[in-house]
Scaffold this motif. Structure first.
Motif, PDB file in Angstrom:
ATOM      1  N   ARG A   1      -9.137  10.430  -1.374  1.00 33.36           N
ATOM      2  CA  ARG A   1      -8.724  10.505  -2.786  1.00 33.36           C
ATOM      3  C   ARG A   1      -9.820  10.026  -3.727  1.00 33.36           C
ATOM      4  O   ARG A   1      -9.625  10.052  -4.941  1.00 33.36           O
ATOM      5  CB  ARG A   1      -7.467   9.643  -2.983  1.00 33.36           C
ATOM      6  N   ASP A   2     -10.934   9.572  -3.196  1.00 35.50           N
ATOM      7  CA  ASP A   2     -11.989   8.988  -4.022  1.00 35.50           C
ATOM      8  C   ASP A   2     -13.351   9.535  -3.598  1.00 35.50           C
ATOM      9  O   ASP A   2     -14.082   8.896  -2.833  1.00 35.50           O
ATOM     10  CB  ASP A   2     -11.961   7.463  -3.873  1.00 35.50           C
TER      11      ASP A   2
ATOM     12  N   ARG B   1     -16.200   7.719  -1.268  1.00 33.37           N
ATOM     13  CA  ARG B   1     -15.813   8.180   0.074  1.00 33.37           C
ATOM     14  C   ARG B   1     -16.712   7.624   1.167  1.00 33.37           C
ATOM     15  O   ARG B   1     -16.225   7.109   2.178  1.00 33.37           O
ATOM     16  CB  ARG B   1     -15.830   9.705   0.111  1.00 33.37           C
TER      17      ARG B   1
ATOM     18  N   TYR C   1       0.830  -1.204   0.000  1.00 35.02           N
ATOM     19  CA  TYR C   1       0.000   0.000   0.000  1.00 35.02           C
ATOM     20  C   TYR C   1       0.866   1.256   0.000  1.00 35.02           C
ATOM     21  O   TYR C   1       0.597   2.212  -0.734  1.00 35.02           O
ATOM     22  CB  TYR C   1      -0.938   0.023   1.203  1.00 35.02           C
TER      23      TYR C   1
ATOM     24  N   ILE D   1      -4.271  -3.147   0.287  1.00 34.12           N
ATOM     25  CA  ILE D   1      -5.505  -3.160   1.086  1.00 34.12           C
ATOM     26  C   ILE D   1      -6.065  -4.577   1.172  1.00 34.12           C
ATOM     27  O   ILE D   1      -6.550  -5.005   2.227  1.00 34.12           O
ATOM     28  CB  ILE D   1      -6.533  -2.177   0.496  1.00 34.12           C
TER      29      ILE D   1
ATOM     30  N   SER E   1       0.613   3.752  -3.185  1.00 32.26           N
ATOM     31  CA  SER E   1      -0.101   5.021  -3.020  1.00 32.26           C
ATOM     32  C   SER E   1       0.842   6.219  -2.987  1.00 32.26           C
ATOM     33  O   SER E   1       0.393   7.354  -2.814  1.00 32.26           O
ATOM     34  CB  SER E   1      -0.928   4.986  -1.735  1.00 32.26           C
TER      35      SER E   1
ATOM     36  N   ALA F   1      -1.526  -0.389  -4.436  1.00 31.42           N
ATOM     37  CA  ALA F   1      -2.348   0.025  -3.296  1.00 31.42           C
ATOM     38  C   ALA F   1      -3.534  -0.913  -3.077  1.00 31.42           C
ATOM     39  O   ALA F   1      -3.844  -1.273  -1.934  1.00 31.42           O
ATOM     40  CB  ALA F   1      -2.834   1.459  -3.504  1.00 31.42           C
ATOM     41  N   ALA F   2      -4.187  -1.319  -4.163  1.00 42.89           N
ATOM     42  CA  ALA F   2      -5.341  -2.216  -4.022  1.00 42.89           C
ATOM     43  C   ALA F   2      -4.913  -3.565  -3.444  1.00 42.89           C
ATOM     44  O   ALA F   2      -5.591  -4.135  -2.583  1.00 42.89           O
ATOM     45  CB  ALA F   2      -6.028  -2.403  -5.368  1.00 42.89           C
TER      46      ALA F   2
ATOM     47  N   ARG G   1      -7.522   7.176   4.111  1.00 43.04           N
ATOM     48  CA  ARG G   1      -6.670   7.855   3.129  1.00 43.04           C
ATOM     49  C   ARG G   1      -7.248   7.692   1.721  1.00 43.04           C
ATOM     50  O   ARG G   1      -7.282   8.642   0.929  1.00 43.04           O
ATOM     51  CB  ARG G   1      -5.250   7.297   3.192  1.00 43.04           C
ATOM     52  N   GLU G   2      -7.718   6.491   1.404  1.00 46.71           N
ATOM     53  CA  GLU G   2      -8.332   6.263   0.096  1.00 46.71           C
ATOM     54  C   GLU G   2      -9.612   7.069  -0.057  1.00 46.71           C
ATOM     55  O   GLU G   2      -9.914   7.565  -1.148  1.00 46.71           O
ATOM     56  CB  GLU G   2      -8.621   4.770  -0.094  1.00 46.71           C
TER      57      GLU G   2
ATOM     58  N   LEU H   1     -16.096   3.885   1.819  1.00 49.68           N
ATOM     59  CA  LEU H   1     -14.784   3.637   2.426  1.00 49.68           C
ATOM     60  C   LEU H   1     -14.752   4.091   3.881  1.00 49.68           C
ATOM     61  O   LEU H   1     -14.224   3.384   4.755  1.00 49.68           O
ATOM     62  CB  LEU H   1     -13.695   4.354   1.617  1.00 49.68           C
TER      63      LEU H   1
END
Length: 258
Positions: free
Chosen positions: A217-218, A222, A159, A186, A163, A182-183, A213-214, A225
């Protein structure tokens, strides 16, 4: 039973990789995650003094101070002591006979030291420790594919590299750290949180931090997550309600709407 007395009674098992083989470590970790960081540090110090060849209690004594620092929100708290303990743990692990136990505890100690060096701003040293950790865990998994605890360190490694920014990823490739994903990282953290033994709580906590954190960025993902992250920490807080780190997370990360 007082914690130190329990240590003296439980310190009879071998140096296996499973918490079922090391009940004395599980007892100390329950105290640590329960939020009594001073008692956990003292407990692991007692274990370490009774067996000068065992790396595990020294690692977790350092871990108790790391969590204590997190509770105080002071990365510098007992930093010299943490560095010293991890140096001792690495030396103890490296001195063990070849085998999966040696590789596992060496990898775990290196992973903790990589984290600490990164916090202290020593990125190059952290990277070297991280690569050595990755290689040692890979050797464990080659011999024992069921090592769920191995996936915590590997998840953080994948990760962190996956990232990172473009320049950091380029430097990582040049120095042989690999590209990271990163995926995948996780996914490894989820696996450690699900299948790990001694690492289960730590993996769930690190996974929650990665998901937050993800989420930042998404925007589209959001809410989902953040909901997953909060769920992991809420379960930890239910089990360990006196841990101030878990309680602070729940205060700072609001429960998103369904």
């Amino acid at each position: 039973m007082p914690l130190v007395a329990a240590a003296l009674l439980l310190l009879q098992s071998g140096a296996g990789l499973s918490g079922r083989d090391r009940p004395e470590l599980r007892a100390g970790l329950d105290t640590l995650y329960g939020g009594d960081f001073p008692a956990a540090a003292a407990y692991f110090a007692t274990l370490a003094a009774r067996d000068s060849a065992d790396a595990a209690p020294v690692i977790f004594e350092a871990g108790a101070y790391i969590w204590w620092a997190a509770a105080l929100q002071d990365d510098a708290y007992e930093a010299h002591r943490i560095d010293s303990l991890l140096g001792v743990a690495i030396a103890r692990a490296a001195a063990q006979p070849p085998g999966t136990s040696r590789e596992f505890w060496l990898a775990t100690a290196l992973g903790y030291r990589a984290r600490q060096r990164d916090v202290e701003g020593h990125s190059w040293s952290a990277a070297k420790d991280g690569k050595a950790m990755r290689d040692a865990y890979a050797r464990v998994l080659a011999a024992d594919s069921a090592c769920g605890d191995c996936y915590l360190g590997l998840g953080v490694y994948q990760y962190g590299l996956g990232s990172a920014g473009a320049l950091a990823r380029l430097v990582a490739k040049l120095v042989g750290l690999g590209s990271g994903d990163a995926a995948r990282g996780i996914g490894y953290l989820r696996r450690a949180a699900r299948e790990g033994d001694l690492s289960k709580v730590e993996a769930a906590w690190v996974l929650a931090a990665a998901l937050i954190r993800e989420a930042a960025r998404d925007p589209a993902g959001r809410a989902a997550l953040e909901r997953e992250a909060r769920g992991h920490v809420a379960r930890l807080a239910d089990r360990y309600p006196q841990n101030p780190v878990f309680q602070r997370f729940l205060r700072e990360v609001p429960d998103p709407p369904p």
